[in-house]
Design an enzyme around this catalytic site. Structure first.
Site, PDB file in Angstrom:
ATOM      1  N   GLU A  69       0.798  -1.232   0.000  1.00  0.00           N
ATOM      2  CA  GLU A  69       0.000   0.000   0.000  1.00  0.00           C
ATOM      3  C   GLU A  69       0.828   1.279   0.000  1.00  0.00           C
ATOM      4  O   GLU A  69       0.337   2.344   0.382  1.00  0.00           O
ATOM      5  CB  GLU A  69      -0.932  -0.014   1.210  1.00  0.00           C
ATOM      6  CG  GLU A  69      -2.016  -1.091   1.079  1.00  0.00           C
ATOM      7  CD  GLU A  69      -3.129  -0.918   2.084  1.00  0.00           C
ATOM      8  OE1 GLU A  69      -2.829  -0.850   3.285  1.00  0.00           O
ATOM      9  OE2 GLU A  69      -4.299  -0.830   1.659  1.00  0.00           O
TER      10      GLU A  69
ATOM     11  N   HIS B 102      -1.153   5.677   7.389  1.00  0.00           N
ATOM     12  CA  HIS B 102      -2.309   4.831   7.084  1.00  0.00           C
ATOM     13  C   HIS B 102      -2.475   3.855   8.243  1.00  0.00           C
ATOM     14  O   HIS B 102      -1.509   3.217   8.663  1.00  0.00           O
ATOM     15  CB  HIS B 102      -2.072   4.083   5.772  1.00  0.00           C
ATOM     16  CG  HIS B 102      -3.068   3.001   5.531  1.00  0.00           C
ATOM     17  ND1 HIS B 102      -4.418   3.236   5.506  1.00  0.00           N
ATOM     18  CD2 HIS B 102      -2.908   1.662   5.324  1.00  0.00           C
ATOM     19  CE1 HIS B 102      -5.055   2.095   5.288  1.00  0.00           C
ATOM     20  NE2 HIS B 102      -4.162   1.125   5.180  1.00  0.00           N
TER      21      HIS B 102
ATOM     22  N   HIS C 103      -5.422   1.347  10.941  1.00  0.00           N
ATOM     23  CA  HIS C 103      -6.710   0.660  11.166  1.00  0.00           C
ATOM     24  C   HIS C 103      -7.092   0.742  12.642  1.00  0.00           C
ATOM     25  O   HIS C 103      -7.479  -0.259  13.243  1.00  0.00           O
ATOM     26  CB  HIS C 103      -6.615  -0.823  10.780  1.00  0.00           C
ATOM     27  CG  HIS C 103      -5.896  -1.128   9.518  1.00  0.00           C
ATOM     28  ND1 HIS C 103      -5.039  -2.183   9.374  1.00  0.00           N
ATOM     29  CD2 HIS C 103      -5.907  -0.499   8.319  1.00  0.00           C
ATOM     30  CE1 HIS C 103      -4.555  -2.206   8.134  1.00  0.00           C
ATOM     31  NE2 HIS C 103      -5.056  -1.193   7.480  1.00  0.00           N
TER      32      HIS C 103
ATOM     33  N   HIS D 174     -12.109  -0.480   5.736  1.00  0.00           N
ATOM     34  CA  HIS D 174     -10.665  -0.687   5.709  1.00  0.00           C
ATOM     35  C   HIS D 174      -9.911   0.087   6.803  1.00  0.00           C
ATOM     36  O   HIS D 174      -9.192  -0.502   7.588  1.00  0.00           O
ATOM     37  CB  HIS D 174     -10.132  -0.296   4.324  1.00  0.00           C
ATOM     38  CG  HIS D 174      -8.655  -0.502   4.151  1.00  0.00           C
ATOM     39  ND1 HIS D 174      -8.064  -0.702   2.940  1.00  0.00           N
ATOM     40  CD2 HIS D 174      -7.635  -0.512   5.038  1.00  0.00           C
ATOM     41  CE1 HIS D 174      -6.752  -0.849   3.086  1.00  0.00           C
ATOM     42  NE2 HIS D 174      -6.477  -0.736   4.355  1.00  0.00           N
TER      43      HIS D 174
END
Lengths: 230, 230, 230, 230
Positions: free
Chosen positions: A46, A65, A67, A135
């Site tokens: 990613e 990025h 989660h 996501h």
């Protein structure tokens, strides 16, 4: 983060669990997410998230990025994430929700192709955080310190908002408060107070990456940085 | 806390994450929140919260401003925070909710001006805790030990109340129970039992500030202290 | 716990935070909750909970009074606590809810008088756990190991039940399942497997009380123990 | 896990809390869950869960039975557990819910008889996880690494789904996304990145079982493994 002296490159670890990353794991990438030196190391699929945003946003010098468990329920339910306390004002006035289905149909949900990174960067627009449906989230900052501050406090804001929904009506900051509180909390004083604390926490945990963590905070930056850090 | 021998002054750390505060970080302030000795150290912007309350409440000798995650959902939703178990009785009979918008319109939500501290102190009134809309809480005590006890157990009360709302009807303590249970739990026995425990926890964590923590508990105090600690 | 050789006495710590209790802190009490040897140490106000139950229940050899965060929402809302998974069957078939208001009106909520302890013991009846309105829970066991097992797993059952309510209909164990699963899990095998684990956890935490913890598990006991531990 | 060289046997610890298991505790069983060497050690009552699945599913080389707190609310309420984020796609397209009542009426809820293990294995069918009403979950994998990955991320998926339900409508992955994201995340890259991290966590915790943890990851396996790990 963007390369500190070459804005056409960025730094990112090889594919490794963040807690284990060591200084030698940090690699240099071009903005189209190719490693500057060829390597046999496994790379994050990613990384185009990072490249896509550095290409689209010259004022952004750091990208995360993640989660975080408090953020995901918003990505799953579609509920608007709003600034609900002063530190949550670092969300900014608008939090877009990007859905890979819109541009790409059925996917792995992984943002691995250049056009997927570009699509996500467009969804981010001029904002500082974009939610990714089913996501996670991607956060931007003008410096690594600001990015860290925004990432942590927006995740906490999300956790508080979930709990507040359980009590009833959620009354968020209005636009003026969001702008004023966001600017106040992103000044060097509040950010570096937290930065010292997080460094101390990492030192206690005896985790890796100490050299990276202990670098001096950036004293200067883009025009935007100078303007904001009054 | 208020200065132990000069009630016209109070003690507060320089601007630093609480976990990192060392004895040398503690500075002396006048009740209008000016440092007694001029200093180049960065100071907390919100010290007027402390000064404002010490000015308004001669019976208060310790103040804590915090953003505990269990308290914030009440500050966001406006739901009444109520004593729901015996230790939560330290909330007292009334928990006012202060909203900076009422007196000051759109702000940073930070209580940084003397008039903002005074407004908050007025909202606190004769109570022991005041919620701050979209921001946090400020708690008062007649001693540092009482303050710590109240701050911790009111935050736990909040967490329990949220969970109880998820099960249905919340049945809080009535006024008489709140008064009786509050007085019982703020006697030296229960407070110092918890104080010993918190000191042990801090020692285990090898955190800073050991000298401050290990000072002997106050054996005497204001008239109010003597009266209550029967 | 009840005294291992003199059923007319019980053992309880002096008033101290449980994590800090050392072997020397354990005192001996008569069943009317008077210390066997006169002492200047501060004693728990609520020891009548223990004395009251040992008087009323000759089959009970260990008692735990606690305020676990997962249990309190049931004490506040009045929602029935039910066995919702196999280990929660240790709740038994019925969980009474005792409210000090019923017998005593407005109180401190603290169970400090002999008649309050007796009232609570009556509410417990032939069951193994009693919830105390706006206060906590009291749990009984035929041995210290069974008590520990029941206390921990009933608190977990409560946490699971709260989460299940958030998803909709809660479908608990029926009476036969509760009896069968309760008997199965309170056999020596499952209990001592958990006991070994908890001892290891305590050893890792380097907490006090090691001598107490490491005593050999009881191999025999009341008729009830022998019958159950088949 | 299934025995690495003899598919007609499996490995399982003697009855012991998982955190305490040492290499010597691992015993060898036939697929009808009898120990290969006779032993006086106490064995898990529920080993037929493992034997039943290894008998029914030749593609399964590792099985985990657990009671993770986030999974249980689904087992209690009957709410469908759905993949709600990319890592949750490892749930697979269908998550059956097995209820011991259907085949066996009132039981201890413990899966201890061969026919109970076989019934559970039938309920699992061709899927990778089966919920057990009022009890827990059983998870299967083609390797120990895949099993660990699926067990951890499906438990996290459950926690996120509960929180999302509190915000409103839950929008899960569709079937195509579930298949695509599941395959993507179960490739060696993502799995071994997590595996390195979990090993590091265990090393930090100084837990037992180091030899087992540090074995080299399986490089080859069944046809299915080879096909999937492209």
């Amino acid at each position: 983060m963007r390369h500190p002296t070459d804005p056409g490159r960025y730094l990112l670890s090889r594919s490794r669990a963040p807690e284990l990353v060591q200084p030698d794991d940090i690699l240099e990438f071009t903005l189209d997410s190719q490693p500057v030196k060829s390597t046999d190391l496994r790379l994050y699929g990613e990384r185009v998230i990072h490249g896509g945003i550095y290409q689209a946003r010259s004022d952004v010098n750091a990208v995360c990025h993640h989660h975080a468990p408090s953020i995901l329920p918003f990505c799953i339910s579609g509920m608007d994430l709003k600034p609900v306390y002063h530190l949550g004002a670092t969300l900014g006035e608008k939090v877009p929700l990007w859905d890979a289905r819109d541009d790409f149909g059925d996917t792995t949900l992984i943002v691995a192709k250049p056009e997927e990174g570009a699509s996500l960067a467009r969804a981010l627009g001029e904002n500082w955080i974009v939610l990714m449906r089913r996501h996670g989230a991607t956060v931007a900052g003008i410096s690594l310190e600001e990015l860290t501050f925004r990432t942590i406090y927006t995740a906490r804001n999300a956790a508080l908002q979930i709990q507040a929904h359980m009590l009833g009506l959620v009354s968020p900051l209005n636009r003026a408060e969001t702008r004023l509180a966001g600017e106040y909390n992103l000044r060097p004083g509040p950010v570096m107070r937290a930065w010292e604390y997080w460094n101390a926490r990492l030192d206690k945990a005896e985790g890796g990456g100490a050299q990276v963590r202990k670098r001096a905070p950036r004293k200067s930056g883009s025009r935007r940085t100078k303007k904001r850090r009054r």
